[in-house]
Design an enzyme around this catalytic site. Structure first.
Site, PDB file in Angstrom:
ATOM      1  N   GLY A 155       0.781  -1.237   0.000  1.00 12.47           N
ATOM      2  CA  GLY A 155       0.000   0.000   0.000  1.00 12.47           C
ATOM      3  C   GLY A 155       0.812   1.286   0.000  1.00 12.47           C
ATOM      4  O   GLY A 155       0.248   2.373   0.056  1.00 12.47           O
ATOM      5  N   GLN A 156       2.176   1.149  -0.071  1.00 17.04           N
ATOM      6  CA  GLN A 156       2.957   2.395  -0.106  1.00 17.04           C
ATOM      7  C   GLN A 156       2.664   3.142  -1.393  1.00 17.04           C
ATOM      8  O   GLN A 156       2.278   2.562  -2.386  1.00 17.04           O
ATOM      9  CB  GLN A 156       4.476   2.125  -0.070  1.00 17.04           C
ATOM     10  CG  GLN A 156       4.957   1.403   1.133  1.00 17.04           C
ATOM     11  CD  GLN A 156       5.039  -0.079   0.872  1.00 17.04           C
ATOM     12  OE1 GLN A 156       4.214  -0.642   0.162  1.00 17.04           O
ATOM     13  NE2 GLN A 156       6.013  -0.714   1.455  1.00 17.04           N
ATOM     14  N   ASP A 157       2.944   4.425  -1.351  1.00 12.45           N
ATOM     15  CA  ASP A 157       2.679   5.312  -2.483  1.00 12.45           C
ATOM     16  C   ASP A 157       3.150   4.724  -3.808  1.00 12.45           C
ATOM     17  O   ASP A 157       2.393   4.644  -4.782  1.00 12.45           O
ATOM     18  CB  ASP A 157       3.409   6.645  -2.223  1.00 12.45           C
ATOM     19  CG  ASP A 157       2.556   7.802  -2.683  1.00 12.45           C
ATOM     20  OD1 ASP A 157       1.515   7.533  -3.296  1.00 12.45           O
ATOM     21  OD2 ASP A 157       2.938   8.957  -2.445  1.00 12.45           O
ATOM     22  N   LYS A 158       4.390   4.265  -3.852  1.00 14.89           N
ATOM     23  CA  LYS A 158       4.953   3.783  -5.130  1.00 14.89           C
ATOM     24  C   LYS A 158       4.341   2.457  -5.577  1.00 14.89           C
ATOM     25  O   LYS A 158       4.442   2.087  -6.737  1.00 14.89           O
ATOM     26  CB  LYS A 158       6.478   3.674  -5.046  1.00 14.89           C
ATOM     27  CG  LYS A 158       7.011   2.733  -3.984  1.00 14.89           C
ATOM     28  CD  LYS A 158       8.546   2.681  -4.053  1.00 14.89           C
ATOM     29  CE  LYS A 158       9.145   1.652  -3.114  1.00 14.89           C
ATOM     30  NZ  LYS A 158       8.983   1.993  -1.693  1.00 14.89           N
ATOM     31  N   MET A 159       3.694   1.747  -4.649  1.00 16.99           N
ATOM     32  CA  MET A 159       3.065   0.469  -5.015  1.00 16.99           C
ATOM     33  C   MET A 159       1.659   0.672  -5.590  1.00 16.99           C
ATOM     34  O   MET A 159       1.157  -0.167  -6.320  1.00 16.99           O
ATOM     35  CB  MET A 159       2.954  -0.439  -3.785  1.00 16.99           C
ATOM     36  CG  MET A 159       4.187  -1.257  -3.467  1.00 16.99           C
ATOM     37  SD  MET A 159       4.715  -2.299  -4.840  1.00 16.99           S
ATOM     38  CE  MET A 159       3.253  -3.299  -5.125  1.00 16.99           C
TER      39      MET A 159
END
Length: 201
Positions: free
Chosen positions: A67-71
């Site tokens: 769920g991180q931004d880059k994912m």
């Protein structure tokens, strides 16, 4: 007999949400009925679970995507063939509610997820000050953004196990198996249409 050997009807379910919402902990709890301390998911985790739907056994594959931004830009790669969307929210993180709401709205706009049910997991209900399911419903404007699909909000705590089994039951109940989905009907309609048009020639 493992799942691999059996040809059970399959449902692919995507598990989305911001980083630190508790998706991996939830998946671990579902699979092993135990609590686990997890590290942020880079990529995805996957688990296969057996369940019963309409008195028949089915295989549910849960895709827990980081769920991180880059994912998040990769979430759409998992939309195709999804039988349901599970969106996990950290109910105690009021500061990120708006961010979570925006990401959910973007996800639900996907053409590939049209008509797919949403199960919103209001996780971390054991934390003081967590928003209630009613507050989350209102914050996320669910009546509005889910007007064209089935949806349900399930209170839960992945660490204590509260509400996890109920959440999974709801996912199974609302998941659209390939045989039930509109895609199958559309294909049949297209085939019929094609046969009619070739007959006219």
């Amino acid at each position: 007999m493992g799942l691999r050997g059996s040809k059970l009807p399959e449902a692919n379910v995507i598990l989305l949400g911001l980083d630190n919402a508790g998706k991996s902990t939830l998946l671990y709890r579902l699979k092993h009925n135990a609590s686990a301390s997890t590290v942020p998911t880079i990529g995805f985790n996957v688990a296969m679970l057996e369940a019963k739907k309409n008195r028949k056994n089915i295989a549910v594959t849960m895709w827990d995507v980081g769920g991180q931004d880059k994912m998040r830009e990769h979430w759409k790669s998992f939309h195709q063939d999804a039988a349901a969307v599970v969106f996990v929210v950290d109910s105690s993180d009021r500061a990120r509610m708006e961010e979570a709401r925006r990401e959910l709205e973007v996800t639900l706009r996907s053409e590939q997820l049209k008509g797919r049910s949403l199960i919103l997991i209001a996780n971390k209900q054991d934390v003081n000050g967590a928003l209630t399911t009613t507050e989350i419903k209102d914050t996320f404007h669910l009546r509005k953004i889910c007007s064209d699909r089935d949806w349900y909000v399930q209170p839960c705590s992945a660490t204590t196990g509260f509400g996890v089994e109920e959440a999974f039951r709801r996912v199974v109940q609302l998941a659209k198996l390939p045989s039930e989905s509109g895609a199958m009907k559309e294909n049949i309609k297209d085939t019929v249409h094609y046969l009619k048009s070739t007959r006219r020639r």
